[in-house]
Design a protein around this motif. Structure first.
Motif, PDB file in Angstrom:
ATOM      1  N   LEU A  90       0.840  -1.198   0.000  1.00 16.69           N
ATOM      2  CA  LEU A  90       0.000   0.000   0.000  1.00 16.69           C
ATOM      3  C   LEU A  90       0.875   1.248   0.000  1.00 16.69           C
ATOM      4  CD1 LEU A  90      -2.812   1.305   0.208  1.00 16.69           C
ATOM      5  CD2 LEU A  90      -2.554   1.171   2.708  1.00 16.69           C
ATOM      6  N   GLY A  91       1.903   1.256   0.846  1.00 16.36           N
ATOM      7  CA  GLY A  91       2.811   2.398   0.874  1.00 16.36           C
ATOM      8  C   GLY A  91       3.521   2.606  -0.444  1.00 16.36           C
ATOM      9  N   TRP A  92       3.980   1.534  -1.042  1.00 16.75           N
ATOM     10  CA  TRP A  92       4.680   1.610  -2.325  1.00 16.75           C
ATOM     11  C   TRP A  92       3.750   2.183  -3.390  1.00 16.75           C
ATOM     12  CZ3 TRP A  92       7.347  -3.468  -4.348  1.00 16.75           C
ATOM     13  CH2 TRP A  92       8.299  -3.158  -5.320  1.00 16.75           C
ATOM     14  N   SER A  93       2.525   1.712  -3.394  1.00 17.54           N
ATOM     15  CA  SER A  93       1.539   2.199  -4.354  1.00 17.54           C
ATOM     16  C   SER A  93       1.255   3.685  -4.137  1.00 17.54           C
ATOM     17  CB  SER A  93       0.245   1.386  -4.213  1.00 17.54           C
ATOM     18  OG  SER A  93      -0.752   1.883  -5.046  1.00 17.54           O
ATOM     19  N   ARG A  94       1.080   4.076  -2.877  1.00 16.50           N
ATOM     20  CA  ARG A  94       0.827   5.491  -2.565  1.00 16.50           C
ATOM     21  C   ARG A  94       2.012   6.349  -3.004  1.00 16.50           C
ATOM     22  NH1 ARG A  94      -3.756   3.799  -1.813  1.00 16.50           N
ATOM     23  NH2 ARG A  94      -4.942   3.968   0.094  1.00 16.50           N
ATOM     24  N   TRP A  95       3.223   5.845  -2.791  1.00 14.08           N
ATOM     25  CA  TRP A  95       4.410   6.597  -3.183  1.00 14.08           C
ATOM     26  C   TRP A  95       4.410   6.844  -4.695  1.00 14.08           C
ATOM     27  CZ3 TRP A  95       8.088   9.043  -0.421  1.00 14.08           C
ATOM     28  CH2 TRP A  95       9.179   9.524  -1.138  1.00 14.08           C
ATOM     29  N   LEU A  96       4.146   5.800  -5.447  1.00 15.78           N
ATOM     30  CA  LEU A  96       4.153   5.935  -6.906  1.00 15.78           C
ATOM     31  C   LEU A  96       3.009   6.810  -7.410  1.00 15.78           C
ATOM     32  CD1 LEU A  96       5.181   2.306  -7.908  1.00 15.78           C
ATOM     33  CD2 LEU A  96       6.594   4.378  -7.979  1.00 15.78           C
ATOM     34  N   ASP A  97       1.963   6.960  -6.608  1.00 19.85           N
ATOM     35  CA  ASP A  97       0.848   7.860  -6.936  1.00 19.85           C
ATOM     36  C   ASP A  97       1.144   9.299  -6.515  1.00 19.85           C
ATOM     37  OD1 ASP A  97      -0.675   5.831  -8.016  1.00 19.85           O
ATOM     38  OD2 ASP A  97      -1.872   5.521  -6.193  1.00 19.85           O
ATOM     39  N   GLY A  98       2.323   9.528  -5.931  1.00 14.07           N
ATOM     40  CA  GLY A  98       2.692  10.875  -5.513  1.00 14.07           C
ATOM     41  C   GLY A  98       2.179  11.255  -4.133  1.00 14.07           C
ATOM     42  N   ARG A  99       1.747  10.284  -3.359  1.00 14.12           N
ATOM     43  CA  ARG A  99       1.201  10.540  -2.023  1.00 14.12           C
ATOM     44  C   ARG A  99       2.226  10.112  -0.972  1.00 14.12           C
ATOM     45  NH1 ARG A  99      -4.362   7.772  -1.801  1.00 14.12           N
ATOM     46  NH2 ARG A  99      -4.377   8.846   0.211  1.00 14.12           N
ATOM     47  N   GLN A 100       3.303  10.898  -0.874  1.00 14.77           N
ATOM     48  CA  GLN A 100       4.432  10.534  -0.028  1.00 14.77           C
ATOM     49  C   GLN A 100       4.057  10.410   1.447  1.00 14.77           C
ATOM     50  OE1 GLN A 100       4.734  12.686  -2.608  1.00 14.77           O
ATOM     51  NE2 GLN A 100       6.085  11.457  -3.878  1.00 14.77           N
ATOM     52  N   GLY A 101       3.254  11.319   1.972  1.00 13.21           N
ATOM     53  CA  GLY A 101       2.866  11.241   3.381  1.00 13.21           C
ATOM     54  C   GLY A 101       2.083   9.972   3.681  1.00 13.21           C
ATOM     55  N   ALA A 102       1.136   9.647   2.816  1.00 11.80           N
ATOM     56  CA  ALA A 102       0.343   8.424   3.001  1.00 11.80           C
ATOM     57  C   ALA A 102       1.236   7.190   2.897  1.00 11.80           C
ATOM     58  CB  ALA A 102      -0.786   8.362   1.968  1.00 11.80           C
ATOM     59  N   ALA A 103       2.213   7.244   2.011  1.00 11.75           N
ATOM     60  CA  ALA A 103       3.140   6.117   1.859  1.00 11.75           C
ATOM     61  C   ALA A 103       3.937   5.912   3.138  1.00 11.75           C
ATOM     62  CB  ALA A 103       4.083   6.364   0.682  1.00 11.75           C
ATOM     63  N   ARG A 104       4.497   6.984   3.667  1.00 10.08           N
ATOM     64  CA  ARG A 104       5.294   6.857   4.894  1.00 10.08           C
ATOM     65  C   ARG A 104       4.453   6.357   6.064  1.00 10.08           C
ATOM     66  NH1 ARG A 104       7.520  12.089   3.104  1.00 10.08           N
ATOM     67  NH2 ARG A 104       9.456  11.590   2.025  1.00 10.08           N
ATOM     68  N   ARG A 105       3.210   6.824   6.149  1.00  3.22           N
ATOM     69  CA  ARG A 105       2.331   6.355   7.230  1.00  3.22           C
ATOM     70  C   ARG A 105       2.036   4.854   7.073  1.00  3.22           C
ATOM     71  NH1 ARG A 105       0.274  11.406   6.184  1.00  3.22           N
ATOM     72  NH2 ARG A 105      -1.453  10.590   4.915  1.00  3.22           N
ATOM     73  N   ALA A 106       1.822   4.397   5.850  1.00  4.45           N
ATOM     74  CA  ALA A 106       1.567   2.966   5.619  1.00  4.45           C
ATOM     75  C   ALA A 106       2.787   2.141   6.008  1.00  4.45           C
ATOM     76  CB  ALA A 106       1.181   2.716   4.160  1.00  4.45           C
ATOM     77  N   TRP A 107       3.982   2.604   5.640  1.00  4.05           N
ATOM     78  CA  TRP A 107       5.196   1.865   5.987  1.00  4.05           C
ATOM     79  C   TRP A 107       5.431   1.867   7.497  1.00  4.05           C
ATOM     80  CZ3 TRP A 107       7.550   4.868   1.459  1.00  4.05           C
ATOM     81  CH2 TRP A 107       7.327   4.176   0.258  1.00  4.05           C
ATOM     82  N   ALA A 108       5.118   2.988   8.152  1.00  5.06           N
ATOM     83  CA  ALA A 108       5.255   3.030   9.613  1.00  5.06           C
ATOM     84  C   ALA A 108       4.282   2.045  10.254  1.00  5.06           C
ATOM     85  CB  ALA A 108       5.011   4.453  10.129  1.00  5.06           C
ATOM     86  N   ARG A 109       3.083   1.958   9.739  1.00  2.00           N
ATOM     87  CA  ARG A 109       2.118   0.967  10.236  1.00  2.00           C
ATOM     88  C   ARG A 109       2.630  -0.450   9.979  1.00  2.00           C
ATOM     89  NH1 ARG A 109      -3.070   2.207   7.303  1.00  2.00           N
ATOM     90  NH2 ARG A 109      -3.688   0.221   8.183  1.00  2.00           N
ATOM     91  N   ALA A 110       3.291  -0.655   8.837  1.00  2.00           N
ATOM     92  CA  ALA A 110       3.870  -1.977   8.541  1.00  2.00           C
ATOM     93  C   ALA A 110       4.931  -2.335   9.575  1.00  2.00           C
ATOM     94  CB  ALA A 110       4.458  -1.999   7.128  1.00  2.00           C
ATOM     95  N   VAL A 111       5.750  -1.369   9.963  1.00  2.60           N
ATOM     96  CA  VAL A 111       6.764  -1.606  11.001  1.00  2.60           C
ATOM     97  C   VAL A 111       6.074  -2.028  12.288  1.00  2.60           C
ATOM     98  CG1 VAL A 111       8.438  -0.457  12.532  1.00  2.60           C
ATOM     99  CG2 VAL A 111       8.584  -0.115  10.061  1.00  2.60           C
ATOM    100  N   ARG A 112       5.054  -1.280  12.696  1.00  2.06           N
ATOM    101  CA  ARG A 112       4.365  -1.597  13.958  1.00  2.06           C
ATOM    102  C   ARG A 112       3.694  -2.969  13.900  1.00  2.06           C
ATOM    103  NH1 ARG A 112       3.576   4.076  13.688  1.00  2.06           N
ATOM    104  NH2 ARG A 112       1.544   3.852  12.693  1.00  2.06           N
ATOM    105  N   GLU A 113       3.057  -3.296  12.776  1.00  5.59           N
ATOM    106  CA  GLU A 113       2.401  -4.607  12.640  1.00  5.59           C
ATOM    107  C   GLU A 113       3.427  -5.737  12.650  1.00  5.59           C
ATOM    108  OE1 GLU A 113      -0.969  -6.161  12.198  1.00  5.59           O
ATOM    109  OE2 GLU A 113      -1.026  -4.396  13.476  1.00  5.59           O
TER     110      GLU A 113
END
Length: 185
Positions: A90-113
């Protein structure tokens, strides 16, 4: 993914299309299908990052990646062990869509999970994504900078014996260090 690692993007795309047909559009209720379900968006997203997109039209790749991420997220609702991978994609997809903040939040959630589920490989992958997408001086939602995430990814891949992943992170960390030295220069 094997085809991508070997530098054969056309074969990676064909294999992805075959897996997509085999997996089908419906939800999967088999726990051992994670690599197949996750492999579809991962290959599509990797191809989108390649110059020339491996000869595949970008719109086709984006559509396949989006469908693959949706399928993976549905799968992750049934099988918790897929949650970190779904958030990474999800983060990778958001990043490629130009949504850097959403991407970083998804990756941070991935770390926590991944931490919560005690999944060291997925944890290292999430740190790798955060590290490779942070600019010098930036901090992730977890408070770490690029070097901090790359160090954690490297340690995780090293502990798991994942040589190819470890080498990829080492190369990225080395190029980051060289860029930082030139900027200070």
């Amino acid at each position: 993914r094997v085809h991508l690692a070997a530098g054969r993007p056309a074969e990676a795309w064909q294999a992805t299309r075959t897996v997509d047909r085999l997996v089908g559009p419906g939800p999967s209720f088999v726990q051992y299908a994670l690599e197949a379900v996750a492999g579809i968006p991962e290959v599509c997203l990797a191809l989108l990052e390649l110059e020339g997109h491996g000869g595949v039209h970008p719109a086709e790749l984006r559509a396949a990646a989006a469908a693959g991420v949706r399928r993976l997220r549905r799968y992750a609702r049934t099988f918790p062990m897929a949650r970190p991978r779904a958030l990474i994609c999800l983060g990778w997809s958001r990043w490629l869509d130009g949504r850097q903040g959403a991407a970083r939040r998804a990756w941070a959630r991935a770390v926590r999970e991944a931490e919560r589920l005690r999944m060291p490989y997925e944890l290292a992958r999430a740190h790798h994504e955060l590290g490779r997408h942070l600019a010098a001086g930036e901090r992730s939602p977890l408070g770490l900078d690029r070097a901090g995430h790359l160090e954690r990814a490297l340690a995780g891949f090293q502990a798991a014996g994942c040589g190819a992943d470890r080498r990829r992170v080492q190369a990225l960390a080395a190029s980051s260090g060289q860029q930082a030295a030139r900027a200070r220069g």
